[in-house]
Design a protein around this motif. Structure first.
Motif, PDB file in Angstrom:
ATOM      1  N   ILE A  67      34.598 -22.125  30.758  1.00 35.57           N
ATOM      2  CA  ILE A  67      33.148 -21.931  30.722  1.00 35.57           C
ATOM      3  C   ILE A  67      32.482 -22.955  31.635  1.00 35.57           C
ATOM      4  N   TYR A  73      27.081 -19.038  27.175  1.00 32.76           N
ATOM      5  CA  TYR A  73      28.257 -18.180  27.043  1.00 32.76           C
ATOM      6  C   TYR A  73      28.232 -17.551  25.658  1.00 32.76           C
ATOM      7  N   THR A 227      24.877 -26.808  28.336  1.00 30.45           N
ATOM      8  CA  THR A 227      25.828 -25.700  28.255  1.00 30.45           C
ATOM      9  C   THR A 227      25.864 -25.201  26.819  1.00 30.45           C
ATOM     10  N   LEU A 229      27.526 -22.555  24.029  1.00 30.08           N
ATOM     11  CA  LEU A 229      28.518 -21.552  23.622  1.00 30.08           C
ATOM     12  C   LEU A 229      28.054 -21.017  22.270  1.00 30.08           C
ATOM     13  N   CYS A 241      23.004 -13.603  27.353  1.00 31.78           N
ATOM     14  CA  CYS A 241      23.903 -14.657  27.814  1.00 31.78           C
ATOM     15  C   CYS A 241      24.247 -14.452  29.288  1.00 31.78           C
ATOM     16  N   LEU A 243      27.244 -15.106  30.427  1.00 36.46           N
ATOM     17  CA  LEU A 243      28.625 -14.651  30.454  1.00 36.46           C
ATOM     18  C   LEU A 243      29.006 -14.316  29.023  1.00 36.46           C
ATOM     19  N   GLN A 255      35.994 -10.182  29.590  1.00 36.39           N
ATOM     20  CA  GLN A 255      34.957 -11.166  29.839  1.00 36.39           C
ATOM     21  C   GLN A 255      34.170 -10.786  31.070  1.00 36.39           C
ATOM     22  N   GLU A 257      29.785 -10.754  32.918  1.00 37.72           N
ATOM     23  CA  GLU A 257      28.368 -10.806  32.614  1.00 37.72           C
ATOM     24  C   GLU A 257      28.017  -9.542  31.838  1.00 37.72           C
TER      25      GLU A 257
END
Lengths: 353, 372
Positions: A67, A73, A227, A229, A241, A243, A255, A257
């Protein structure tokens, strides 16, 4: 004002996406995804063949995550896929059975403590001290995280404003509404200005307005370069998100976008409204064009290879059999349809094996 | 109505059946309580330590000592040469009964007309069980001697032989002096234990423990930080109780007050250590409280609250050595009633310090294993 912020967020998100992600990327390693980035060696979160076993069940299996810094994410997947276990290992509260996990370059297994000052973690059942007030909770976590005394008051004020809890500063945490509790939890997890935020279903069971407010806060954090998650059961949240990783049986099976994932839905989507859905569903088993069928309340989502071609055929098919329907139109597949399809596919593959 | 009552009751049983710990508790605790207490008390008084100052040095006095030693109740452990030594043995708590056989005991025994033979018995009055039983035991031994040597039928009075017993430390044999300090020690123990035992498990139950674990706080800091309030509150409670005991029941503090406080604090730290271990290994507050209850049953039996440790079976005497309550209760009573000094209660003090360190280490290990 909020609107402006959101747009800014969206643009930034777009740019990051353009730079960093190729569509349908299936877990490329960090180097290949960031050919031009100076930060390419420094993913915020990286795992390599991460495993976690609980007695007989394997919760996380051969998980490779990479990530990049500064993105949101989204980790999605059915219940029991291993999302919470993954987050707990990354937070350093659960030891992996094997494999490696690095957060901000630090090995979370060998030295979980080194990471603590930079990590904010909000567990699924985030709880606060219900008998302490909002302010006391914030102060306690600020003290424990060693926020300098001089900054403490200002930072707590900012977080209260941020979480829109100023008016409730003196209220015991137990007496807050569900949405407010979540926002207070987030504020507590943010009190030491972490660079990484791990959020485990932070908006579960929260009303749509509060969810929106919660995401506005995440948007601001994103702008500050944090960042994030996040795991979520809500696909509309997953679409926000940068990703998204789809987790199934302890590993990431897809996985990319959100838009790229959405395109993984099988073919094109036709939406059908009919009064007697059950009968239609049974009949359609004999209609050859359909690749996949999902029931959503009062409508059916039918996936076909070519919507333009299939639509008149389907209309004829239903009329011939005298089945009434109120609407039939083509629509853009959403992440949710792709999600359901991908999980079903994985389940089928597993059943076959 | 009955149907619904039965529905609820059935659901309760289903839940209880899933709670293996509760089932174990229901079987173990009552049985343990019954067996332990009855085993311990049914034996009655045993192996009370006795010192005999034999000033007569006659065949009869030696026979008396031997007879006394073979009784179940008493063991003659010391033969002091002077009154001074005898009193020191009593003061130090080495023996609970001291007997003086005066010069001319044999002569007077054989010719009771001259002047009655006398024995002096000094009994530790702080333990009411010993106080009440010592004289009958000594009289029993004397009775056998009389029977053997003077050919008197049993049941007849002992001729001229007299026992003068006096209670030390508790001259009026006031039962309160025995019961209250013991109870105080037990309550202090219970309060500190419950406070500590519910600490971690509460955080575990509401889910805040995981929250704390990801903060930069270190495990040792967390354990000590959680334990500190239990120690402080437990100690304040101990102070309060001691105040009530002195002010309300007029039981004197014969030893040093500072020593008493140091003893209380050390004992509370050891007990909080035990409670912390319970709290860390328990899955729920209910479980923690049941464990405290289970431990209390055991501790009450082996602490000397019901019966002096010396009188217990070997296994329990061994257990008593690792019982914080036993060491605390014994030393507390000694300081309060006998005016014992640090050197006299040193073994108990060291044992409590050892227990504090030991339980601390166990808590640390348990924390690493059960929590993170």
């Amino acid at each position: 004002m909020k609107h402006v912020v959101k747009n800014v967020v969206k643009n930034v998100v777009k740019n990051v996406e353009k730079q960093s992600m190729s569509a349908r990327s299936q877990l490329p390693n960090a180097e290949s995804r960031f050919p031009n980035s100076v930060h390419h060696s420094m993913n915020a979160i990286e795992t390599h063949q991460l495993h976690r076993r609980f007695r007989r069940t394997v919760a996380v299996k051969a998980l490779d995550l990479a990530i990049p810094q500064g993105i949101i994410y989204g980790l999605i997947g059915p219940d029991g896929a291993g999302k919470t276990t993954t987050l707990r290992m990354l937070a350093g509260v659960l030891k992996p059975s094997s494999g490696q996990a690095r957060v901000l370059g630090q090995d979370v297994v060998r030295d979980p403590e080194a990471l603590r000052p930079h990590l904010g973690y909000m567990p699924q059942h985030f709880s606060l001290y219900g008998d302490l007030s909002v302010l006391e909770n914030l102060r306690f976590f600020a003290e424990i995280y060693g926020v300098p005394r001089k900054e403490r008051a200002a930072r707590i004020q900012r977080l209260l404003r941020f979480a829109q809890l100023e008016a409730f500063a003196q209220r015991p945490a137990a007496k807050l509404s569900g949405g407010m509790k979540k926002k207070l939890g987030l504020a507590c997890a943010l009190v030491h200005s972490p660079r990484i935020l791990l959020l485990d279903e932070p908006t579960n069971g929260v009303d749509p307005v509060s969810r929106r407010e919660f995401w506005d806060i995440l948007g601001e954090l994103y702008l500050q370069g944090v960042t994030i998650l996040i795991t979520t059961p809500y696909m509309d949240e997953a679409e926000r998100c940068n990703l998204v990783g789809l987790m199934f049986q302890g590993t990431i099976i897809q996985q990319g976008e959100p838009e790229a994932l959405r395109r993984l839905a099988p073919g094109e989507l036709l939406v059908l409204y009919a009064p007697d859905l059950l009968r239609v569903e049974q009949l359609l088993a004999r209609f050859p064009d359909i690749l996949s069928l999902q029931v959503y309340g009062d409508r059916l989502h039918l996936f076909v290879a070519d919507a333009q071609a299939s639509r008149p055929r389907l209309e004829a098919f239903l009329r011939e059999r005298g089945v009434a329907f109120t609407a039939l139109y083509q629509d853009e597949p959403r992440l949710e349809e792709a999600f359901v399809h991908l999980i079903r596919q994985a389940q089928a593959r597993q059943a076959a094996a | 109505m009955l149907r619904q009552i039965l529905n609820i009751a059935w659901k309760e049983f289903l839940q209880i059946r899933r709670d293996r710990f509760l089932i174990l508790f229901l079987i173990l605790a009552p049985t343990m309580q019954l067996v332990l207490i009855s085993r311990n008390t049914a034996r009655g008084l045993r192996d009370v330590s006795v010192a005999v100052l034999d000033l007569d040095q006659s065949t009869l006095s030696r026979e008396f000592i031997q007879e006394l030693d073979v009784t179940q109740e008493m063991v003659v452990r010391y033969y002091p040469r002077t009154h001074q030594t005898l009193h020191r043995l009593l003061d130090d708590g080495q023996v609970q009964v001291g007997i003086v056989v005066p010069q001319g005991f044999q002569r007077r025994f054989r010719s009771p007309t001259e002047a009655p033979a006398q024995l002096q018995a000094l009994v530790d009055g702080t333990n009411i069980l010993i106080g009440a039983n010592a004289e009958p035991v000594i009289n029993g031994v004397l009775g056998r001697l009389v029977q053997r040597h003077l050919q008197l039928p049993p049941g007849v009075d002992l001729g001229g032989v007299q026992v003068h017993s006096s209670a030390l430390f508790n001259p009026t044999f006031d039962i309160q002096w025995f019961i209250i300090p013991s109870t105080l020690a037990f309550i202090t123990y219970q309060v500190a234990l419950v406070l500590a035992a519910t600490g971690f498990v509460r955080e575990k139950e509401i889910g805040t423990l995981e929250q704390l674990l990801i903060t930069p706080i270190r495990r040792l800091e967390l354990i000590l930080g959680k334990a500190a309030p239990s120690v402080i509150l437990g100690f304040l409670n101990f102070l309060l109780l001691t105040g009530v005991q002195t002010g309300g029941y007029h039981i004197p503090i014969r030893g040093s007050f500072a020593l008493l406080m140091a003893l209380g604090l050390t004992a509370i730290v050891a007990v909080v250590g035990v409670g912390t271990v319970i709290s860390i290994v328990s899955q729920s507050q209910q479980q923690a409280v049941l464990l405290v209850f289970l431990l209390a049953i055991l501790e009450v039996t082996i602490s000397g609250y019901l019966l002096p440790v010396e009188s217990m079976p070997l296994v329990m005497r061994g257990l008593a050595q690792i019982s914080p309550l036993q060491h605390f209760m014994t030393a507390y009573r000694a300081v309060i009633l006998q005016g014992s000094t640090l050197s006299m209660i040193l073994p108990h003090f060291l044992a409590l310090l050892g227990l504090a360190a030991g339980t601390g280490a166990v808590a640390w290990r348990a924390f690493s294993r059960h929590v993170a």
